[in-house]
Design a protein around this motif. Sequence first.
Motif, PDB file in Angstrom:
ATOM      1  N   TRP A  83    -109.292   0.193   7.737  1.00 16.60           N
ATOM      2  CA  TRP A  83    -110.583   0.847   7.567  1.00 16.60           C
ATOM      3  C   TRP A  83    -111.014   1.526   8.859  1.00 16.60           C
ATOM      4  N   ALA A  84    -110.870   0.814   9.964  1.00 10.55           N
ATOM      5  CA  ALA A  84    -111.281   1.369  11.257  1.00 10.55           C
ATOM      6  C   ALA A  84    -110.500   2.641  11.578  1.00 10.55           C
ATOM      7  N   GLU A  85    -109.206   2.602  11.327  1.00  8.38           N
ATOM      8  CA  GLU A  85    -108.388   3.765  11.669  1.00  8.38           C
ATOM      9  C   GLU A  85    -108.666   4.947  10.749  1.00  8.38           C
ATOM     10  N   GLU A  86    -108.967   4.608   9.498  1.00  5.75           N
ATOM     11  CA  GLU A  86    -109.219   5.664   8.524  1.00  5.75           C
ATOM     12  C   GLU A  86    -110.525   6.398   8.797  1.00  5.75           C
ATOM     13  N   HIS A  87    -111.472   5.672   9.352  1.00  5.64           N
ATOM     14  CA  HIS A  87    -112.811   6.244   9.478  1.00  5.64           C
ATOM     15  C   HIS A  87    -113.251   6.416  10.929  1.00  5.64           C
ATOM     16  N   THR A 133    -113.666  -2.896  13.492  1.00  2.37           N
ATOM     17  CA  THR A 133    -114.403  -3.215  12.264  1.00  2.37           C
ATOM     18  C   THR A 133    -115.223  -4.480  12.441  1.00  2.37           C
ATOM     19  N   LEU A 134    -114.633  -5.464  13.078  1.00  5.09           N
ATOM     20  CA  LEU A 134    -115.365  -6.715  13.294  1.00  5.09           C
ATOM     21  C   LEU A 134    -116.584  -6.503  14.176  1.00  5.09           C
ATOM     22  N   ALA A 135    -116.482  -5.588  15.120  1.00  5.12           N
ATOM     23  CA  ALA A 135    -117.633  -5.312  15.972  1.00  5.12           C
ATOM     24  C   ALA A 135    -118.792  -4.791  15.136  1.00  5.12           C
ATOM     25  N   LEU A 176    -114.238 -17.863  10.163  1.00  4.27           N
ATOM     26  CA  LEU A 176    -112.927 -18.248  10.676  1.00  4.27           C
ATOM     27  C   LEU A 176    -112.371 -17.253  11.679  1.00  4.27           C
ATOM     28  N   VAL A 177    -112.518 -15.999  11.393  1.00  2.00           N
ATOM     29  CA  VAL A 177    -111.866 -14.980  12.217  1.00  2.00           C
ATOM     30  C   VAL A 177    -112.845 -13.972  12.796  1.00  2.00           C
ATOM     31  N   GLY A 178    -114.134 -14.225  12.644  1.00  2.00           N
ATOM     32  CA  GLY A 178    -115.129 -13.257  13.085  1.00  2.00           C
ATOM     33  C   GLY A 178    -115.438 -13.335  14.569  1.00  2.00           C
ATOM     34  N   ASP A 179    -114.876 -14.300  15.249  1.00  2.00           N
ATOM     35  CA  ASP A 179    -115.149 -14.403  16.677  1.00  2.00           C
ATOM     36  C   ASP A 179    -114.295 -13.405  17.453  1.00  2.00           C
ATOM     37  N   THR A 180    -114.430 -13.484  18.761  1.00  2.00           N
ATOM     38  CA  THR A 180    -113.819 -12.449  19.592  1.00  2.00           C
ATOM     39  C   THR A 180    -112.296 -12.453  19.546  1.00  2.00           C
TER      40      THR A 180
END
Lengths: 109, 109
Positions: free
Chosen positions: A93-97, B16-18, A19-23
């Motif tokens: 998650w992205a910001e944390e790591h 993260t999605l990337a 559902l939300v994995g696209d660009t």
Amino acid sequence: MSDFDVFLADCPARTTLALVGDTWSVVVIVALGERPRRYSELLERIGGISKKMLTQTLHKLERNGLVEREAPVYALTDLGASLLGVVGALAGWAEEHTDALLDAQSSVA
Amino acid sequence: MSDFDVFLADCPARTTLALVGDTWSVVVIVALGERPRRYSELLERIGGISKKMLTQTLHKLERNGLVEREAPVYALTDLGASLLGVVGALAGWAEEHTDALLDAQSSVA
DNA sequence: CAGGATCCTCGAAGATACTG
DNA sequence: CAGTATCTTCGAGGATCCTG
């Protein structure tokens, strides 16, 4: 698909990703999460998206009950808003790591 | 990319999605989340993945520090394991809203 | 302004065959 | 067994032009 669900290929996490994995879906959801917006607002708020992809993404989200449309104004439905938590998890998650990711990539590059 | 980050196109959720937004990364992470596994184990545990895509996905995850490899055995790193929570959020949302999704789709179909 | 229609490119992913 | 190498297909996404 398979005889049993001993296989992971149909992992429920992939339902959400479908559902939300696209660009663009996540970005549109975030933009509409701020507040309902007109088509043209979305275009400039998001930046870098083509009209084709904006229309297409909005329609897809609408078909799945995440977005509702009235005239040229789009808004999240309750279902769509419930996704904001998930999106937050992704972003968090992205910001944390960030550092760990940069380290990993540079140590291989 | 753009002059300011007034635009959402580089939303951190997309970072993260990337990493895990492709077809197989999440499934591999879940499989390795159960326990470290050999290449051939992964193939049958996952089901439906080709050897090419398994190798490719594992290498990508390794490059990003999410998976570590020793001989033919792969395991999640701490960084990789930290993603299990995010994957759980994706899966949880899908399971929680299965009905709403089916409703939405059928009412348009 | 809010799209729809068309054309085109490029990369993800599958199938198959080969190798140490 | 654990990959690598090729070939091919398919669809996401961009660019451009047209319309009510």
